[in-house]
Motif scaffolding. Structure first.
Motif, PDB file in Angstrom:
ATOM      1  N   ILE A 639      57.379  34.630 -34.946  1.00 50.72           N
ATOM      2  CA  ILE A 639      57.082  36.067 -35.859  1.00 50.72           C
ATOM      3  C   ILE A 639      56.781  37.088 -34.555  1.00 50.72           C
ATOM      4  N   ARG A 640      57.401  38.230 -34.873  1.00 43.03           N
ATOM      5  CA  ARG A 640      57.105  39.290 -33.986  1.00 43.03           C
ATOM      6  C   ARG A 640      56.834  40.696 -34.935  1.00 43.03           C
ATOM      7  N   VAL A 641      55.829  41.399 -34.536  1.00 45.40           N
ATOM      8  CA  VAL A 641      55.241  42.424 -35.422  1.00 45.40           C
ATOM      9  C   VAL A 641      55.463  43.670 -34.501  1.00 45.40           C
ATOM     10  N   LEU A 642      56.308  44.713 -35.073  1.00 48.30           N
ATOM     11  CA  LEU A 642      56.165  46.052 -34.417  1.00 48.30           C
ATOM     12  C   LEU A 642      55.727  47.119 -35.080  1.00 48.30           C
ATOM     13  N   SER A 643      55.149  48.234 -34.700  1.00 47.33           N
ATOM     14  CA  SER A 643      54.765  49.402 -35.394  1.00 47.33           C
ATOM     15  C   SER A 643      55.378  50.535 -34.487  1.00 47.33           C
ATOM     16  N   ILE A 644      56.170  51.431 -35.444  1.00 48.58           N
ATOM     17  CA  ILE A 644      56.539  52.623 -34.766  1.00 48.58           C
ATOM     18  C   ILE A 644      55.757  53.693 -35.077  1.00 48.58           C
ATOM     19  N   ILE A 645      55.404  54.454 -34.149  1.00 45.78           N
ATOM     20  CA  ILE A 645      54.676  55.782 -34.596  1.00 45.78           C
ATOM     21  C   ILE A 645      55.374  56.869 -33.783  1.00 45.78           C
ATOM     22  N   GLY A 646      55.904  57.761 -34.352  1.00 46.00           N
ATOM     23  CA  GLY A 646      56.696  58.818 -34.086  1.00 46.00           C
ATOM     24  C   GLY A 646      56.541  60.107 -34.712  1.00 46.00           C
ATOM     25  N   GLN A 647      57.382  61.032 -34.597  1.00 46.94           N
ATOM     26  CA  GLN A 647      57.323  62.314 -35.089  1.00 46.94           C
ATOM     27  C   GLN A 647      57.303  62.124 -36.645  1.00 46.94           C
ATOM     28  N   LEU A 648      57.861  61.291 -37.032  1.00 43.15           N
ATOM     29  CA  LEU A 648      57.950  61.019 -38.459  1.00 43.15           C
ATOM     30  C   LEU A 648      56.822  59.801 -38.694  1.00 43.15           C
ATOM     31  N   LEU A 649      56.412  59.674 -40.074  1.00 42.97           N
ATOM     32  CA  LEU A 649      55.403  58.831 -40.508  1.00 42.97           C
ATOM     33  C   LEU A 649      56.354  57.612 -41.118  1.00 42.97           C
ATOM     34  N   GLU A 650      56.679  56.446 -40.620  1.00 39.49           N
ATOM     35  CA  GLU A 650      57.317  55.498 -41.189  1.00 39.49           C
ATOM     36  C   GLU A 650      56.428  55.010 -42.487  1.00 39.49           C
ATOM     37  N   HIS A 651      57.140  55.135 -43.731  1.00 35.36           N
ATOM     38  CA  HIS A 651      56.657  54.975 -45.049  1.00 35.36           C
ATOM     39  C   HIS A 651      57.634  54.046 -45.905  1.00 35.36           C
ATOM     40  N   SER A 652      58.814  53.698 -45.276  1.00 39.17           N
ATOM     41  CA  SER A 652      59.720  52.660 -46.040  1.00 39.17           C
ATOM     42  C   SER A 652      59.353  51.352 -46.410  1.00 39.17           C
ATOM     43  N   ARG A 653      59.543  50.724 -47.383  1.00 39.59           N
ATOM     44  CA  ARG A 653      59.313  49.364 -47.809  1.00 39.59           C
ATOM     45  C   ARG A 653      60.524  48.756 -47.932  1.00 39.59           C
ATOM     46  N   ILE A 654      61.124  47.991 -46.938  1.00 40.23           N
ATOM     47  CA  ILE A 654      62.467  47.462 -47.013  1.00 40.23           C
ATOM     48  C   ILE A 654      62.326  45.798 -46.610  1.00 40.23           C
ATOM     49  N   LEU A 655      62.825  45.106 -47.608  1.00 43.36           N
ATOM     50  CA  LEU A 655      62.904  43.518 -47.396  1.00 43.36           C
ATOM     51  C   LEU A 655      64.221  42.885 -47.324  1.00 43.36           C
ATOM     52  N   TYR A 656      64.343  41.980 -46.220  1.00 43.09           N
ATOM     53  CA  TYR A 656      65.439  41.281 -46.058  1.00 43.09           C
ATOM     54  C   TYR A 656      65.057  39.742 -46.171  1.00 43.09           C
ATOM     55  N   PHE A 657      66.057  38.903 -46.832  1.00 41.59           N
ATOM     56  CA  PHE A 657      66.026  37.591 -46.849  1.00 41.59           C
ATOM     57  C   PHE A 657      67.360  36.866 -46.414  1.00 41.59           C
ATOM     58  N   HIS A 658      67.716  36.323 -45.449  1.00 40.56           N
ATOM     59  CA  HIS A 658      68.928  35.721 -45.195  1.00 40.56           C
ATOM     60  C   HIS A 658      69.454  34.969 -46.266  1.00 40.56           C
ATOM     61  N   ASN A 659      68.814  34.177 -46.862  1.00 40.49           N
ATOM     62  CA  ASN A 659      68.826  33.182 -48.167  1.00 40.49           C
ATOM     63  C   ASN A 659      70.233  32.392 -47.748  1.00 40.49           C
ATOM     64  N   GLY A 660      70.531  31.636 -46.753  1.00 44.03           N
ATOM     65  CA  GLY A 660      71.447  30.765 -46.468  1.00 44.03           C
ATOM     66  C   GLY A 660      72.846  31.462 -46.559  1.00 44.03           C
ATOM     67  N   GLY A 661      73.019  32.801 -45.968  1.00 48.82           N
ATOM     68  CA  GLY A 661      74.074  33.732 -45.955  1.00 48.82           C
ATOM     69  C   GLY A 661      74.295  34.431 -47.270  1.00 48.82           C
ATOM     70  N   ASP A 662      73.375  34.366 -48.456  1.00 53.44           N
ATOM     71  CA  ASP A 662      73.690  35.217 -49.641  1.00 53.44           C
ATOM     72  C   ASP A 662      72.448  36.088 -49.508  1.00 53.44           C
ATOM     73  N   GLU A 663      72.830  37.125 -48.652  1.00 54.50           N
ATOM     74  CA  GLU A 663      71.704  37.765 -48.048  1.00 54.50           C
ATOM     75  C   GLU A 663      71.100  38.624 -49.527  1.00 54.50           C
ATOM     76  N   ARG A 664      69.624  38.884 -49.310  1.00 53.59           N
ATOM     77  CA  ARG A 664      69.032  39.490 -50.394  1.00 53.59           C
ATOM     78  C   ARG A 664      68.032  40.575 -49.828  1.00 53.59           C
TER      79      ARG A 664
END
Length: 752
Positions: A639-664
């Motif tokens: 597990i790797r955890v990043l935090s991005i602090i920049g000019q804009l406030l990162e507010h998106s919630r995006i989830l990715y699951f590889h799911n055996g190639g049938d990506e979700r």
């Protein structure tokens, strides 16, 4: 121009971001990966302080333009105000109620308060010292003179004396601090002076309080053409803190007295609004009453004083405000540096970060060309648009928008404005959690109601610190015939949804927008968010069911595509993580990538640990609080955890699951916190178009490859900022995403 997702995820070519810091972490027993093992979790409150420390580092970073550093200085201060009003106040209430329940990391409320102070004192000291010793001199070198009164020339002091007499003195109300009368009421977050006086007639030592008026600018401007000390004439902007203008003219408020000394102080009160909804017959009225209590003030949770204040005076203030020494925070410089944000208004663009300019989405460019002024679109008698561009586009394909890189005005606002005027639109339904005070979206909803459409809004009156604004909008909308509901008892409505029902040749069709951010045109310029436009039948039916749940007596628990909290979101997320575990155990590639604001929920964290132990590769982009310990051998080395602090406030919630190639992939409103999964109405929508999933994967890949504004969480809880290594180019994600949006808009314009 999509970049390969997995290629961007592989950062082995980048330099080791840990530098010389090596975490000293005692590995927890990996046979006890349960929610009851305190060694598995970072403390939520301390993790938030680490987030605010990353904000502070942006103020310290000399690579940032000067006024950008001032902005982060102000944000750090403002963040702490809310932290004390809500989080610290909640812990103090638990201590007073003798609550002994421990946090997931094993601390009692009092132990958390002690740890907060130990961590915060050095941060506050560094914040103050840097502003005083580094930023103020640099401002002066560029002609921005934030002066101390004692350093002014005689001409400047004469100007301020006259200004005090005519513009400040009539507003002030000095109040005696005397055992024979009640102690003056001190408002939340107000800046005050405690004044030591000497009565020469009786030789008495007296105290008084003068409130610095909030109706005046915090920094009193001085004409730049007045002579300065040492004959300098380079001022672009010159001002003095208002409290100093008052302090050096106190004799006018206390005639016959000798002013011995003055000391600034500021208090923070408990401002968290709690409400027993099932006992409130009228929710709107009940919240209004609670707001009045907030304004008049809860208990004091913090006292900020100038470090020069004598101990005797501190004790008087502590006694009257019923606080302990650990609630006192001495400051070496100016109090309330959140007010330094006003310096961003100074017209010196060379001292500011390059502005990120929003561009139209290439698929929505026809809407951009044909839209009229908002004022015209908001009029109930306005002529309809010549073509229904949004609906034509969305019948052909789904559209993903990424704000603020792609314009909020030309997408979300334009969509609602067009729906308000389209004669074939029959209904508009929308959730409103936070919006601006002059929202064109509200104007469009009013226009839609006046045009005879059925308009329903779910207004969340309990959105913290926006309650009053939302009450005002609720009343305005109700007055024009909009159906306004306030959500469900015991649950905040946090989901971001719009549904437009339109009559078409083949029947009624639902057009839907699902977003990660509030429908607020102001924050849409500084928060990064994604949104999905679609007319998918199943998703539209789910959104319709969810609105029925919010506005009526439906108890819908089964949805076709939507992940909805508190109905099925937690279970579906855990199921998706378990699928990755199963794939990994069977020797297949397994991958999870998730972007969110906060990761706190113990059950979700334990599931991610189990995924790591099974060999699932997990990348988390968590801007704020993260209670998961990454990189622990045998537990979370995958597990790797990043935090991005920049000019804009990162507010998106995006989830990715590889799911055996049938990506979700999913986007939506929910963070992984107990409140989001258990006590809020949230929605995450699947993104199924291969083209749009490619866009989301590209966004995540670019964020994970950032080596300029990304911070990597260590096993001991500290964050290390990444830096471009030798012969490595700088990868600043927000700048790259802006450049890509501009290129895409240019290509779209050339094809139009």
């Amino acid at each position: 121009m999509h970049r390969e997702f997995d290629h961007l995820q592989v950062l082995s070519a980048l330099p080791d971001p840990a530098g010389s810091l090596h975490a000293d972490f005692s590995q927890p027993p990996i046979n006890e990966v349960t929610v009851t093992n305190p060694q598995l979790f970072f403390n939520r409150e301390l993790s938030w302080l680490e987030f605010n420390n990353r904000v502070l580092q942006e103020a310290l970073d000399p690579r940032n333009p000067l006024l950008e550093r001032i902005k982060f200085t102000a944000i750090f201060s403002g963040n702490l105000d809310e932290y004390f009003m809500v989080r610290v106040s909640g812990l103090k209430q638990q201590v007073e109620a003798e609550v002994t329940k421990r946090s997931p990391d094993g601390r009692t409320p009092q132990e958390q308060l002690d740890a907060i102070r130990d961590r915060l004192l050095p941060l506050v000291y560094r914040h103050q010292r840097h502003f005083q010793r580094a930023l103020r001199p640099q401002l002066m070198a560029h002609g921005i003179h934030l002066m101390d009164y004692r350093d002014l020339s005689l001409d400047q002091k004469d100007f301020l004396h006259q200004y005090f007499q005519s513009h400040i003195a009539p507003i002030l109300t000095p109040l005696a601090i005397d055992p024979r009368q009640p102690f003056p009421y001190i408002a939340n977050l107000s800046l005050n002076l405690v004044v030591q006086l000497h009565n020469p007639a009786t030789d008495e030592r007296l105290l008084a309080r003068v409130k610095v008026p909030e109706t005046l600018p915090r920094f009193t401007a001085i004409p730049t053409d007045l002579p300065m000390v040492n004959g300098r004439q380079d001022a672009v902007w010159c001002a003095v803190p208002l409290e100093q203008v008052i302090a050096y003219n106190l004799e006018a408020l206390f005639p016959g007295m000798q002013v011995a000394e003055y000391y600034p102080f500021r208090i923070t009160r408990d401002a968290d609004l709690t409400l027993e909804e099932d006992e409130a017959e009228d929710l709107l009225l009940a919240i209004e009453q609670k707001l009045r209590i907030r304004r008049t003030g809860g208990s004091v949770v913090r006292l900020e004083v100038h470090a020069s204040m004598p101990e005797a005076i501190r004790k008087i203030l502590m006694h009257e405000m019923e606080i302990m020494p650990e609630d006192v925070y001495p400051m070496e410089g100016l109090l309330c540096l959140r007010d330094a944000m006003v310096l961003m208004d100074i017209p010196l663009p060379e001292l500011k970060a390059q502005r990120l300019k929003s561009v139209p989405h290439p698929d929505l460019r026809p809407v951009h060309r044909k839209r009229r002024k908002w004022a015209e679109l908001s009029l109930p008698k306005a002529s309809p648009l010549a073509t229904q561009d949004f609906f034509t586009v969305l019948r052909e394909r789904d559209v993903l928008v990424h704000h603020p890189y792609q314009s909020f005005d030309d997408s979300v606002q334009a969509f609602i404005a067009q729906a308000a005027q389209d004669p074939d639109v029959l209904a508009i339904k929308m959730t409103l959690y936070r919006t601006s005070g002059d929202s064109p979206i509200i104007e469009s909803l009013i226009a839609a109601a006046e045009n005879g459409k059925q308009v329903a809004t779910v207004v969340e009156l309990k959105a913290r610190f926006d309650e009053e604004n939302n009450i005002n909008w609720a009343r305005i909308l109700e007055n024009v015939g909009v159906h306004v509901v306030y959500g469900l008892v015991g649950l905040k409505t946090h989901t971001k949804l719009v549904m437009v029902v339109r009559r078409e040749a083949d029947g009624l069709r639902r057009y839907v927008h699902v977003g990660t951010g509030n429908y607020n045109p102001k924050t849409a310029q500084i928060y990064t968010d994604v949104g999905l436009f679609t007319c998918n039948d199943d998703l539209g039916a789910d959104v319709a069911d969810l609105f029925n749940y919010l506005t009526g007596y439906s108890r819908q628990n089964a949805y076709r595509k939507l992940l909805v909290a508190p109905a099925n979101l937690r279970d579906r997320l855990l199921y998706s993580i378990q699928q990755e575990i199963d794939h990994a155990k069977q020797g297949r590639h397994a991958r999870i990538v998730a972007q969110m604001n906060s990761l706190v929920d113990p059950e979700m964290i334990v599931a991610l640990y189990q995924a790591s132990q099974a060999g699932v590769r997990v990348d988390l982009i968590v801007r704020g609080i993260c209670c998961l310990r990454p990189g622990v051998p045998g537990l979370s080395e995958n597990i790797r955890v990043l935090s991005i602090i920049g000019q804009l406030l990162e507010h998106s919630r995006i989830l990715y699951f590889h799911n055996g190639g049938d990506e979700r992939m999913y986007i939506g409103s929910a963070d992984w916190m107990p409140r989001n999964l258990n006590r809020r109405v949230e929605a995450m929508a699947p993104v199924e178009s291969p083209e749009l999933t490619g866009e989301l994967k590209e966004i995540l890949g670019i964020l994970l490859a950032d080596n300029r504004q990304a911070w990597e969480l260590q096993p001991d809880g500290h964050y290390i900022q990444r830096h471009p290594g030798y012969r490595c180019s700088e990868q600043r994600a927000q700048r790259i995403l802006m450049e890509m949006a501009e290129q895409s808009a240019t290509l779209g314009a050339s094809r139009a």
